[in-house]
Design a protein around this motif. Structure first.
Motif, PDB file in Angstrom:
ATOM      1  N   TYR A 187       4.438  -0.474   8.498  1.00 56.11           N
ATOM      2  CA  TYR A 187       4.169   0.830   7.907  1.00 56.11           C
ATOM      3  C   TYR A 187       5.411   1.692   8.056  1.00 56.11           C
ATOM      4  O   TYR A 187       5.882   1.938   9.170  1.00 56.11           O
TER       5      TYR A 187
ATOM      6  N   GLU B 278      -7.061  11.538   3.111  1.00 54.75           N
ATOM      7  CA  GLU B 278      -8.127  10.539   3.230  1.00 54.75           C
ATOM      8  C   GLU B 278      -7.539   9.142   3.457  1.00 54.75           C
ATOM      9  O   GLU B 278      -8.023   8.381   4.302  1.00 54.75           O
ATOM     10  N   GLU B 279      -6.496   8.789   2.693  1.00 55.33           N
ATOM     11  CA  GLU B 279      -5.856   7.482   2.858  1.00 55.33           C
ATOM     12  C   GLU B 279      -5.237   7.359   4.251  1.00 55.33           C
ATOM     13  O   GLU B 279      -5.342   6.304   4.885  1.00 55.33           O
TER      14      GLU B 279
ATOM     15  N   VAL C 207       0.446   5.240   0.734  1.00 50.81           N
ATOM     16  CA  VAL C 207      -0.486   6.184   1.355  1.00 50.81           C
ATOM     17  C   VAL C 207       0.048   7.593   1.159  1.00 50.81           C
ATOM     18  O   VAL C 207       1.127   7.924   1.657  1.00 50.81           O
TER      19      VAL C 207
ATOM     20  N   SER D  71      -2.544  10.577   0.442  1.00 47.68           N
ATOM     21  CA  SER D  71      -3.561  11.605   0.677  1.00 47.68           C
ATOM     22  C   SER D  71      -4.023  11.614   2.133  1.00 47.68           C
ATOM     23  O   SER D  71      -3.876  10.626   2.857  1.00 47.68           O
TER      24      SER D  71
ATOM     25  N   ALA E 139       2.125  10.369   5.595  1.00 43.27           N
ATOM     26  CA  ALA E 139       2.177   9.554   4.387  1.00 43.27           C
ATOM     27  C   ALA E 139       3.255   8.489   4.553  1.00 43.27           C
ATOM     28  O   ALA E 139       4.205   8.659   5.335  1.00 43.27           O
TER      29      ALA E 139
ATOM     30  N   LEU F 181       0.853  -1.189   0.000  1.00 42.14           N
ATOM     31  CA  LEU F 181       0.000   0.000   0.000  1.00 42.14           C
ATOM     32  C   LEU F 181       0.884   1.232   0.000  1.00 42.14           C
ATOM     33  O   LEU F 181       1.897   1.272   0.699  1.00 42.14           O
TER      34      LEU F 181
ATOM     35  N   LYS G 108      -6.210   8.893   6.960  1.00 40.55           N
ATOM     36  CA  LYS G 108      -7.319   8.770   7.905  1.00 40.55           C
ATOM     37  C   LYS G 108      -7.880   7.345   7.888  1.00 40.55           C
ATOM     38  O   LYS G 108      -8.190   6.780   8.938  1.00 40.55           O
ATOM     39  N   ASN G 109      -7.989   6.754   6.680  1.00 32.66           N
ATOM     40  CA  ASN G 109      -8.553   5.404   6.545  1.00 32.66           C
ATOM     41  C   ASN G 109      -7.753   4.335   7.271  1.00 32.66           C
ATOM     42  O   ASN G 109      -8.323   3.345   7.734  1.00 32.66           O
ATOM     43  N   ILE G 110      -6.443   4.520   7.365  1.00 32.12           N
ATOM     44  CA  ILE G 110      -5.639   3.506   8.061  1.00 32.12           C
ATOM     45  C   ILE G 110      -5.090   4.027   9.392  1.00 32.12           C
ATOM     46  O   ILE G 110      -4.238   3.381  10.012  1.00 32.12           O
TER      47      ILE G 110
END
Length: 77
Positions: free
Chosen positions: A58, A35-36, A31, A33, A45, A29, A38-40
């Protein structure tokens, strides 16, 4: 977009080395943005890498600046 030291784009599915070239993994993955992130549930980034023995790791943008991913190969087409 994240890039390797040679300027080429890091892509999902790429085989890479991290931890100063000691650990191999696969990019799962990317990341970039808000939004991305926030999603994880992360604040920065970065890139998610699947690796033995860690499972999913990560790697934040800050971490990647200090220890860049080393390209091994692209995923088979």
């Amino acid at each position: 977009m994240f890039k390797y030291q040679d300027g080429s784009d890091i892509l999902i599915g790429d085989s890479v080395l991290f931890e100063n070239g000691k650990t191999n993994g696969i990019v799962e993955l990317i990341v970039v943005s808000e939004e991305e992130m926030k999603n994880i549930n992360v604040n920065e980034a970065g890139i998610m890498v699947k690796s033995q023995p860690f499972g999913l790791a990560y790697l934040s943008e800050y971490w990647l600046k200090n220890d860049p991913l080393l390209f091994v190969s692209h995923a088979p087409a």
